[in-house]
Design an enzyme around this catalytic site. Sequence first.
Site, PDB file in Angstrom:
ATOM      1  N   HIS A 130       0.916  -1.278   0.010  1.00 28.77           N
ATOM      2  CA  HIS A 130       0.118  -0.018  -0.060  1.00 28.77           C
ATOM      3  C   HIS A 130       0.843   1.264   0.006  1.00 28.77           C
ATOM      4  O   HIS A 130       0.192   2.281   0.082  1.00 28.77           O
ATOM      5  CB  HIS A 130      -1.043  -0.116   1.199  1.00 28.77           C
ATOM      6  CG  HIS A 130      -2.114  -1.063   1.042  1.00 28.77           C
ATOM      7  ND1 HIS A 130      -1.810  -2.554   1.090  1.00 28.77           N
ATOM      8  CD2 HIS A 130      -3.435  -0.881   0.990  1.00 28.77           C
ATOM      9  CE1 HIS A 130      -2.697  -3.009   0.988  1.00 28.77           C
ATOM     10  NE2 HIS A 130      -3.889  -1.992   0.856  1.00 28.77           N
ATOM     11  N   MET A 164      -6.035  -4.616  10.026  1.00 26.31           N
ATOM     12  CA  MET A 164      -6.355  -5.846   9.626  1.00 26.31           C
ATOM     13  C   MET A 164      -7.396  -5.614   8.588  1.00 26.31           C
ATOM     14  O   MET A 164      -8.404  -4.646   8.623  1.00 26.31           O
ATOM     15  CB  MET A 164      -6.593  -6.606  10.529  1.00 26.31           C
ATOM     16  CG  MET A 164      -7.722  -6.314  11.422  1.00 26.31           C
ATOM     17  SD  MET A 164      -8.231  -7.498  12.422  1.00 26.31           S
ATOM     18  CE  MET A 164      -9.133  -8.928  11.586  1.00 26.31           C
ATOM     19  N   LYS A 197     -16.730 -15.639  10.743  1.00 24.45           N
ATOM     20  CA  LYS A 197     -16.550 -14.453  11.729  1.00 24.45           C
ATOM     21  C   LYS A 197     -15.885 -13.202  10.805  1.00 24.45           C
ATOM     22  O   LYS A 197     -16.759 -12.205  10.972  1.00 24.45           O
ATOM     23  CB  LYS A 197     -15.598 -14.670  12.742  1.00 24.45           C
ATOM     24  CG  LYS A 197     -16.143 -15.670  13.761  1.00 24.45           C
ATOM     25  CD  LYS A 197     -15.273 -16.126  14.826  1.00 24.45           C
ATOM     26  CE  LYS A 197     -15.766 -17.176  15.831  1.00 24.45           C
ATOM     27  NZ  LYS A 197     -14.885 -17.631  16.853  1.00 24.45           N
ATOM     28  N   GLY A 201       1.615  -3.745  16.061  1.00 27.38           N
ATOM     29  CA  GLY A 201       2.314  -2.818  15.694  1.00 27.38           C
ATOM     30  C   GLY A 201       3.900  -3.003  16.077  1.00 27.38           C
ATOM     31  O   GLY A 201       4.594  -2.336  15.308  1.00 27.38           O
TER      32      GLY A 201
END
Length: 338
Positions: free
Chosen positions: A45, A175, A227, A307
């Site tokens: 990204h 996420m 989920k 992180g």
Amino acid sequence: MTRVSFEEMKATIKAAFEKAGMPVEKSEICARIHTESSRDGVYSHGLNRVERFVDYIKKGWVDVHAEPTLEKNLGSLEVYNGNLGPGILNALFSMNRATEIAENMGLGLVALNNTTHWMRGGTYGWQAAEKGYVAICWTNTESCMPAWGAKTIGIGNNPFIMAVPRKEGHIVLDMAMSQYSYGKLQVTRLKNEKLPYPGGYDKEGNLTDVPGPIEETMRILPTGYWKGSGMAILLDIVSALLSNGLSTAEIDKAGVGSCGRCNQVFIAIDPLKISSQEFIDNVLDETVKQLKASVPANENGEIFYPGEQSLRTRTINSELGILVDDGVWDNVKKLAGV
């Protein structure tokens, strides 16, 4: 793979954006965010998204001159129209505005409609944490993942971020609702590697850890199976309702690229309006201490808090240079006229 300095990468991306018609100041900010994403190890990204972003500008799917406009002010909740402006700039504005509201009211929520791809969602969690705020944010997307039990796409992977400020290193969860994002599939494929665990289905309907066949079928695996599928659906619905924007089903019809006309929600909370710094530090320190005391499943393994690995990668890439795929880097340099 080659290593490139932060400043060289940022300058090259900035030049590519300017050649595409983006104003200088906006090019500087967007180039910095793309470079920071790659520096932190989210290559998919960062540098890897530059070509597509330039393509969207040229197609008119991103308005480089647009600014967000206020549609509703409900005190602690504000709704903005992103006007198809650059997703990074719209998201930075929105999280900053959420923290400004939280400074006065304890909690600020900004919902953003009609925006474009925000690139690395974790950017806005780090942004809030750097200012001392707890953050929750997410985006909806076009259909790019099958609902649980389906073999055709019908839901977004709708990235979800939570962040907590911590002096020794912010705790940031970033996420997607798929086991692996498409960006991760791309990066792994470019390295000619396999995924650590199966990430989706090939055309024969078999679970596989080879990224290419998953990209072809678009049958990426929802994280947590049913989920992740259920959470993706609810994130989509709630973002549309809070922002008065488009749901995934409607984004699919818009036809303006990945995340074109999507919605995002930014929540900032000032923890010091609830607890003392001593209490906050104790909660975080005890949590990290217990995590680090866990016995690793693998010999010489290590347990990380969310992180932490990004921070380690940031340090390494800052010292040695940022890893780039040579083909991707060459293409971005061509866009920059280098």
